[in-house]
Motif scaffolding. Structure first.
Motif, PDB file in Angstrom:
ATOM      1  N   GLU A  13       0.851  -1.181   0.000  1.00 15.03           N
ATOM      2  CA  GLU A  13       0.000   0.000   0.000  1.00 15.03           C
ATOM      3  C   GLU A  13       0.896   1.244   0.000  1.00 15.03           C
ATOM      4  OE1 GLU A  13      -2.738   2.766  -0.040  1.00 15.03           O
ATOM      5  OE2 GLU A  13      -3.200   0.633  -0.330  1.00 15.03           O
ATOM      6  N   ALA A  15       0.594   4.446   0.697  1.00 14.44           N
ATOM      7  CA  ALA A  15       0.578   5.303   1.898  1.00 14.44           C
ATOM      8  C   ALA A  15       1.317   4.629   3.036  1.00 14.44           C
ATOM      9  CB  ALA A  15      -0.858   5.624   2.300  1.00 14.44           C
ATOM     10  N   MET A  16       1.172   3.338   3.179  1.00 13.55           N
ATOM     11  CA  MET A  16       1.844   2.610   4.252  1.00 13.55           C
ATOM     12  C   MET A  16       3.354   2.610   4.020  1.00 13.55           C
ATOM     13  SD  MET A  16       1.270   1.060   7.118  1.00 13.55           S
ATOM     14  CE  MET A  16      -0.444   0.640   7.104  1.00 13.55           C
ATOM     15  N   ARG A  18       5.138   4.900   2.547  1.00 14.80           N
ATOM     16  CA  ARG A  18       5.647   6.234   2.896  1.00 14.80           C
ATOM     17  C   ARG A  18       5.742   6.415   4.408  1.00 14.80           C
ATOM     18  NH1 ARG A  18       2.208   7.620  -1.268  1.00 14.80           N
ATOM     19  NH2 ARG A  18       0.600   8.297   0.168  1.00 14.80           N
ATOM     20  N   VAL A  19       4.761   5.954   5.134  1.00 15.38           N
ATOM     21  CA  VAL A  19       4.725   6.145   6.586  1.00 15.38           C
ATOM     22  C   VAL A  19       5.756   5.274   7.282  1.00 15.38           C
ATOM     23  CG1 VAL A  19       3.302   5.831   8.632  1.00 15.38           C
ATOM     24  CG2 VAL A  19       2.341   6.911   6.627  1.00 15.38           C
ATOM     25  N   ALA A  25       5.658  10.816  10.644  1.00 13.38           N
ATOM     26  CA  ALA A  25       4.607  10.879   9.632  1.00 13.38           C
ATOM     27  C   ALA A  25       3.246  10.917  10.295  1.00 13.38           C
ATOM     28  CB  ALA A  25       4.688   9.665   8.710  1.00 13.38           C
ATOM     29  N   LEU A  27      -0.739   9.674   9.424  1.00  8.29           N
ATOM     30  CA  LEU A  27      -1.577   8.835   8.570  1.00  8.29           C
ATOM     31  C   LEU A  27      -2.975   8.825   9.159  1.00  8.29           C
ATOM     32  CD1 LEU A  27      -1.767   6.806   6.200  1.00  8.29           C
ATOM     33  CD2 LEU A  27      -1.186   5.018   7.841  1.00  8.29           C
TER      34      LEU A  27
END
Length: 76
Positions: A13, A15-16, A18-19, A25, A27
């Protein structure tokens, strides 16, 4: 399939990714997905502690209880 095996499936995923790789971060996740997403962060990342902010104490209690579905260890 056990629910505890699901969070690691978030590894693709965007977004995951990146975090998990960030020094810090933010989220946001819908309430219903929060236990799954937090469990994914814990399963995929090695940073501790992880700070999770909820709107109320009751929401925090519910999240902690629901995390038990996805984690092998209890949450305090």
């Amino acid at each position: 399939m056990r629910l505890a095996s699901l969070p690691s499936r978030l590894r693709d995923e965007p977004a995951m990714v990146r975090v998990v790789g960030a020094a810090s971060a933010t989220l946001a996740a819908p309430v219903a997905a929060q236990p799954f997403v937090v469990a994914g962060l814990l399963a995929l990342g090695d940073r501790r502690p992880v700070l999770v902010v909820t709107a109320t104490g009751l929401a925090a209690e519910h999240l902690a209880r629901d995390l038990g579905t996805f984690l092998a260890e209890p949450v305090d």
